[in-house]
Design an enzyme around this catalytic site. Structure first.
Site, mmCIF file in Angstrom:
data_model
loop_
_atom_site.group_PDB
_atom_site.id
_atom_site.type_symbol
_atom_site.label_atom_id
_atom_site.label_comp_id
_atom_site.label_asym_id
_atom_site.label_seq_id
_atom_site.Cartn_x
_atom_site.Cartn_y
_atom_site.Cartn_z
ATOM 1 N N CYS A 131 -0.889 -22.428 -16.674
ATOM 2 C CA CYS A 131 -1.455 -22.089 -15.447
ATOM 3 C C CYS A 131 -0.490 -21.481 -14.510
ATOM 4 O O CYS A 131 0.737 -21.747 -14.603
ATOM 5 C CB CYS A 131 -2.087 -23.146 -14.825
ATOM 6 N N CYS A 191 -9.195 -21.753 -11.580
ATOM 7 C CA CYS A 191 -9.093 -23.124 -10.848
ATOM 8 C C CYS A 191 -9.117 -22.987 -9.208
ATOM 9 O O CYS A 191 -8.192 -21.890 -8.827
ATOM 10 C CB CYS A 191 -7.435 -23.643 -11.139
ATOM 11 N N ARG A 263 -9.975 -32.057 -9.332
ATOM 12 C CA ARG A 263 -8.632 -32.583 -9.068
ATOM 13 C C ARG A 263 -8.085 -33.232 -7.853
ATOM 14 O O ARG A 263 -8.083 -32.745 -6.791
ATOM 15 C CB ARG A 263 -7.455 -31.517 -9.488
#
Ligand code: SAM
Ligand code: DTB
Ligand code: SF4
Length: 331
Positions: A131, A191, A263
């Protein structure tokens, strides 16, 4: 049956969920979490700041903005081999996702970007989900990263569109949305989440969750950060985030986006194991591991390992969705 994954949430619906009695909210989120995910599983991601400080943006929370005196040591882009050895350490400690962050406003087409591309290739070859979070991207840059094996791109909305210019004036909410669109078009997993404790109202949080949960496709990961108040930034004296607010955000995000990895991000050093356990109950299923986030402290691998043992949690394997798909096709 009403479609389980919805992208047509109304602000009123989200308002009601967010404001429901706390334990009712947690029970509802926990049920949804159980239905859609393996609740014993938590994705463990490691962050590395590959280019630190000296950023031209004015994000009011950020220790890396050049204009605030935060004492962060400015560091040029790291060498590829050094980054890969950090990635190997993270892998050995059980991380399955490695996220490289750069204090850039945007990616430029230069040798630094070429080096990042090489880092992406290297981490991908190690069998980790790779990522990056590098600031704004064009569609072509997103495609180049995708071709190198980039799995996910982190680009946060941080807060509501209405509150955005209280926090950042050097770019717009639409700039953020445009990059997210470019990432999607390149087929890279998105994300995207935010920060609480910036001085925003509950309504701003609800609006941000509305923007995230009404995207044509939900982000695959939604980081919820508690502000780490940094001396020297305009938000240095903000109140500490109430853990119940963190739980409320996580539970609401879980209900709205049942399959996303929610998260529990910045802020864990000031949370007890019991408080974090409530976050996992409320639907959090991912953390950042390793004793540093980008520039601020985070619990150590050992502390998290002990927490996982105590709570009966196990790290999620890398590329789980893809592996499941391959099994489905071959069986
Ligand atoms: N420069 C790139 C960007 O802003 O997109 C990537 C790195 S930036 C540091 C990544 C994210 O870290 C920000 O979007 C913000 O959500 C989060 N962040 C930065 N400072 C923080 C702080 N003090 N507390 C909590 N989250 C923070
Ligand atoms: C995210 O949502 N949180 C991480 C990651 N994405 C890049 C960053 C948190 C940074 C906290 C402040 C610091 O360590 O500099
Ligand atoms: Fe910090 Fe990223 Fe904003 Fe730069 S763009 S000041 S690194 S959050």
């Amino acid at each position: 049956m009403q479609s389980a994954i919805r992208t047509n949430w109304t602000l009123e619906e989200i308002y009601e969920i967010y404001n429901s009695p706390l334990l009712e909210l947690v029970f509802r989120a926990a049920n949804i979490h159980k239905k859609f995910n393996d609740t014993a599983e938590v994705q463990v991601c490691t962050l590395l700041s590959i280019k630190t400080g000296g950023c031209v943006e004015d994000c009011a929370y950020c220790p890396q903005a050049a204009r605030y005196n935060t004492g962060v040591n400015v560091h040029a882009l790291m060498k590829k081999d050094e980054v890969l050895s950090y990635a190997q350490k993270a892998k050995d400690a059980g991380s399955t996702r490695f996220c490289m962050g750069a204090a850039w406003r945007e990616v430029r087409d230069n040798r630094d970007f070429d080096r990042v591309i090489e880092m992406v290739k290297g981490v991908n070859e190690m069998g980790m989900e790779v990522c990056c979070t590098l600031g704004m991207l064009t569609e072509t840059q997103a495609q180049k990263l995708a071709d190198a094996g980039l799995y996910a791109y982190n680009h946060n909305l941080d807060t509501s569109s209405e509150y955005y210019d209280h926090i950042i004036t050097t770019r717009t909410y639409d700039d953020r949305l445009q990059t997210l669109d470019n990432v999607r078009k390149a087929g890279v997993s998105v994300c995207c989440g935010g920060i609480i404790g910036l001085g925003e109202t509950h309504e701003d949080r609800i609006k941000m969750l509305h923007t995230l949960s009404t995207m044509p496709e939900h982000p695959e990961s939604v980081p919820i950060n508690a502000l780490v108040a940094i001396a020297g930034t305009p938000l240095a004296n903000n109140d500490k985030v109430d853990v119940w607010d963190m739980i409320r955000m996580i539970a609401t995000a879980r209900i709205l986006m049942p399959k996303a990895m929610v998260r529990l991000s910045a802020g864990r050093t000031s949370m007890s194991v019991s408080e974090q356990a409530l976050c996992f109950m409320a639907g959090a299923n991912s953390i950042f591991a390793g004793d540093k986030l980008l520039t601020t402290p985070n619990p150590s691998f050992e502390e998290d390992d002990a927490m996982f043992q105590l709570l009966g949690l196990k790290p999620r394997v890398a590329f789980k969705e893809e592996k499941a798909l391959v099994e489905e096709i071959t069986n």
